[in-house]
Design a protein around this motif. Sequence first.
Motif, PDB file in Angstrom:
ATOM      1  N   ILE A 193     -14.994  16.818   3.447  1.00 36.05           N
ATOM      2  CA  ILE A 193     -13.324  15.953   4.338  1.00 36.05           C
ATOM      3  C   ILE A 193     -12.790  17.852   3.801  1.00 36.05           C
ATOM      4  N   GLY A 194     -11.939  17.983   5.659  1.00 42.05           N
ATOM      5  CA  GLY A 194     -11.097  18.846   5.227  1.00 42.05           C
ATOM      6  C   GLY A 194      -9.658  18.180   5.663  1.00 42.05           C
ATOM      7  N   HIS A 195      -8.795  19.034   5.146  1.00 41.39           N
ATOM      8  CA  HIS A 195      -7.164  18.586   5.687  1.00 41.39           C
ATOM      9  C   HIS A 195      -6.589  19.882   6.542  1.00 41.39           C
ATOM     10  N   LEU A 196      -6.148  19.215   7.302  1.00 39.99           N
ATOM     11  CA  LEU A 196      -4.765  20.487   8.591  1.00 39.99           C
ATOM     12  C   LEU A 196      -3.870  19.417   8.020  1.00 39.99           C
ATOM     13  N   SER A 197      -2.951  20.996   7.000  1.00 43.23           N
ATOM     14  CA  SER A 197      -1.911  20.383   5.857  1.00 43.23           C
ATOM     15  C   SER A 197      -0.527  20.110   7.679  1.00 43.23           C
ATOM     16  N   GLY A 198       0.528  19.045   7.091  1.00 42.00           N
ATOM     17  CA  GLY A 198       1.935  20.038   7.866  1.00 42.00           C
ATOM     18  C   GLY A 198       2.487  21.058   6.604  1.00 42.00           C
ATOM     19  N   PRO A 199       3.536  21.774   7.069  1.00 44.40           N
ATOM     20  CA  PRO A 199       3.605  23.372   6.941  1.00 44.40           C
ATOM     21  C   PRO A 199       4.837  22.958   5.128  1.00 44.40           C
ATOM     22  N   ASN A 200       3.594  23.968   4.073  1.00 44.78           N
ATOM     23  CA  ASN A 200       3.408  24.055   3.216  1.00 44.78           C
ATOM     24  C   ASN A 200       4.386  23.952   1.724  1.00 44.78           C
ATOM     25  N   ASN A 201       5.868  23.828   2.982  1.00 43.98           N
ATOM     26  CA  ASN A 201       7.415  23.693   2.099  1.00 43.98           C
ATOM     27  C   ASN A 201       8.372  22.655   2.534  1.00 43.98           C
ATOM     28  N   ARG A 202       7.307  21.745   2.764  1.00 47.24           N
ATOM     29  CA  ARG A 202       7.724  20.033   3.352  1.00 47.24           C
ATOM     30  C   ARG A 202       7.553  19.374   2.228  1.00 47.24           C
ATOM     31  N   TRP A 203       8.431  18.554   1.434  1.00 43.74           N
ATOM     32  CA  TRP A 203       7.295  17.586   0.283  1.00 43.74           C
ATOM     33  C   TRP A 203       6.377  16.340   1.053  1.00 43.74           C
ATOM     34  N   VAL A 204       6.985  15.941   2.127  1.00 43.43           N
ATOM     35  CA  VAL A 204       5.613  15.237   2.601  1.00 43.43           C
ATOM     36  C   VAL A 204       4.578  15.694   3.488  1.00 43.43           C
ATOM     37  N   ALA A 219     -13.861  10.798  -5.580  1.00 40.21           N
ATOM     38  CA  ALA A 219     -15.351  10.304  -4.877  1.00 40.21           C
ATOM     39  C   ALA A 219     -15.894  11.858  -5.858  1.00 40.21           C
ATOM     40  N   GLY A 220     -16.151  12.490  -6.655  1.00 47.32           N
ATOM     41  CA  GLY A 220     -16.876  13.386  -6.735  1.00 47.32           C
ATOM     42  C   GLY A 220     -17.066  14.097  -6.168  1.00 47.32           C
ATOM     43  N   LEU A 221     -15.791  14.884  -5.582  1.00 39.64           N
ATOM     44  CA  LEU A 221     -16.115  15.795  -4.381  1.00 39.64           C
ATOM     45  C   LEU A 221     -15.403  17.044  -4.243  1.00 39.64           C
ATOM     46  N   PRO A 222     -14.753  17.507  -6.003  1.00 35.14           N
ATOM     47  CA  PRO A 222     -13.476  18.278  -6.227  1.00 35.14           C
ATOM     48  C   PRO A 222     -13.662  19.234  -4.776  1.00 35.14           C
ATOM     49  N   GLU A 223     -14.909  20.380  -4.647  1.00 34.52           N
ATOM     50  CA  GLU A 223     -15.441  21.024  -3.742  1.00 34.52           C
ATOM     51  C   GLU A 223     -14.907  20.996  -2.582  1.00 34.52           C
ATOM     52  N   CYS A 224     -14.473  19.743  -1.779  1.00 35.28           N
ATOM     53  CA  CYS A 224     -14.149  20.021  -0.509  1.00 35.28           C
ATOM     54  C   CYS A 224     -12.397  20.170  -0.608  1.00 35.28           C
ATOM     55  N   LYS A 225     -11.991  19.980  -2.703  1.00 40.48           N
ATOM     56  CA  LYS A 225     -10.846  20.396  -2.049  1.00 40.48           C
ATOM     57  C   LYS A 225     -10.203  22.334  -1.435  1.00 40.48           C
ATOM     58  N   ALA A 226     -11.224  22.863  -1.601  1.00 39.04           N
ATOM     59  CA  ALA A 226     -10.659  23.946  -0.332  1.00 39.04           C
ATOM     60  C   ALA A 226     -10.746  24.471   0.546  1.00 39.04           C
ATOM     61  N   TYR A 227     -11.219  22.805   1.642  1.00 42.27           N
ATOM     62  CA  TYR A 227     -11.460  23.446   2.652  1.00 42.27           C
ATOM     63  C   TYR A 227      -9.581  22.517   3.051  1.00 42.27           C
ATOM     64  N   CYS A 228      -8.024  22.909   2.834  1.00 40.76           N
ATOM     65  CA  CYS A 228      -7.774  22.551   3.412  1.00 40.76           C
ATOM     66  C   CYS A 228      -6.767  23.950   4.180  1.00 40.76           C
ATOM     67  N   VAL A 229      -6.228  23.833   5.491  1.00 39.21           N
ATOM     68  CA  VAL A 229      -5.740  24.727   6.092  1.00 39.21           C
ATOM     69  C   VAL A 229      -3.728  24.395   6.439  1.00 39.21           C
ATOM     70  N   GLU A 230      -3.092  25.108   7.018  1.00 36.23           N
ATOM     71  CA  GLU A 230      -1.755  24.943   7.022  1.00 36.23           C
ATOM     72  C   GLU A 230      -1.096  24.841   8.101  1.00 36.23           C
ATOM     73  N   GLY A 231      -0.869  23.685   8.722  1.00 39.12           N
ATOM     74  CA  GLY A 231      -0.788  24.029  10.181  1.00 39.12           C
ATOM     75  C   GLY A 231       0.235  23.560  10.453  1.00 39.12           C
ATOM     76  N   LEU A 248     -13.910  27.683   6.675  1.00 38.67           N
ATOM     77  CA  LEU A 248     -14.334  27.526   5.372  1.00 38.67           C
ATOM     78  C   LEU A 248     -15.565  26.857   5.178  1.00 38.67           C
ATOM     79  N   CYS A 249     -15.734  25.528   6.281  1.00 40.59           N
ATOM     80  CA  CYS A 249     -17.355  24.419   6.161  1.00 40.59           C
ATOM     81  C   CYS A 249     -17.692  24.421   6.882  1.00 40.59           C
ATOM     82  N   PRO A 250     -18.833  25.481   7.796  1.00 38.13           N
ATOM     83  CA  PRO A 250     -19.421  25.560   8.861  1.00 38.13           C
ATOM     84  C   PRO A 250     -19.835  23.741   9.194  1.00 38.13           C
ATOM     85  N   ASP A 251     -19.713  23.020   8.034  1.00 38.40           N
ATOM     86  CA  ASP A 251     -20.810  21.776   8.405  1.00 38.40           C
ATOM     87  C   ASP A 251     -20.008  20.729   7.924  1.00 38.40           C
ATOM     88  N   LEU A 252     -18.505  21.213   8.180  1.00 38.93           N
ATOM     89  CA  LEU A 252     -17.463  19.573   7.938  1.00 38.93           C
ATOM     90  C   LEU A 252     -18.135  19.064   8.637  1.00 38.93           C
TER      91      LEU A 252
END
Length: 357
Positions: A193-204, A219-231, A248-252
């Motif tokens: 599970i990846g995450h497309l975040s909002g701007p990283n300077n935003r508190w929200v 869930a015991g999936l700490p490796e997924c925390k690398a799959y984060c991209v700023e939008g 970052l994760c071809p089989d996302l």
Amino acid sequence: MDTTNTAGRRVTLADVARMAGVSKQTASRVVNGSAQVTDETRARVLQCIEVLGFRPSTLARQLTAGRSLTLGVVNNTAVGHLMCGDAYVGMVRQADGMGYALLNKEMSDFSRASVDAMLGQMLERQVDGIILAGPEIGNSHDWLDDYPLDDLPMPLVAINARPRAGVDVVGFDNFLAGQNATRHLLSLQRRRIGHLSGPNNRWVAQRRIEGWQAALDEAGLPECKAYCVEGSWEAESGGPGLQRLLELCPDLDAVFVSSDRMALGVLMEAQRLGIDVPGTLAVMGIDNDPQSAFFTPPLTTMTQDTPRMAEVALRQLVRRICDRHGEPYPAGCAQEESSMLTHRLIVRQSTLGDVAN
């Protein structure tokens, strides 16, 4: 509190009280929205007000209360308005129902000099309280940490900001939103599970990232925390965001997107790449944008009732004003309410396939 009816006759509050069979003080309490009046008496006085065509004089109410009956609303112009559309209309309606007007102030610079100037202008206009409605971006709200707020003659309420000692903050639990969105994807047996975040300077955006990370740890999936991209919150960052996540994760197999607008870009890019949604990739957003039910496929999302947040902030401010003046709360905000609001999951086809809304 005199006025003139359509026949040209002066109608006073005493006329209303006389017709209703109550004291002028009781009639005044009804006009001012006080909770210290029985429902039966309130209904009778309001009926007499309508019959007589009485309208309270704002100037007279200001003189009686010893206040301006005006609330300041400070926006952050650098990123547009949080208080716009239905949210602002709801706030105006709520304020009007309690006898207040709103004064808007726009700021693009939150340096100490600019903050001092803003507060000085609010003091000159004798506002009874301030709502800091602009979103917290970078250090925009840092002045709250060391400003002598107790020296201000009016209370202040901040919206969707980081909690601070001595500051009333009303907002959404964005940590819980990120956590629950990710838990939904996990419940569907998604494990990359990846995450497309909002701007990283935003508190929200920061809080939603932290919630996503917490659910992955659960869930015991700490490796997924690398799959984060700023939008950027906007649709045009959705396609490039998905491309980067796939690098970052071809089989996302799932992506939690931090706004419905970005999710639209993700869905369009997935379609261009021939990725089946939700078969191969589950996609969910947040905001419950009115158009999200009509995306292809319709988007699973999280509600964010911004108009309610604005109204809760206004009611909180009015209660603080009453506290300062030792007055009872108006009927419209007599009940204390939670200042931390929560999102609600709306499941649609982008995560579960053919399901009802």
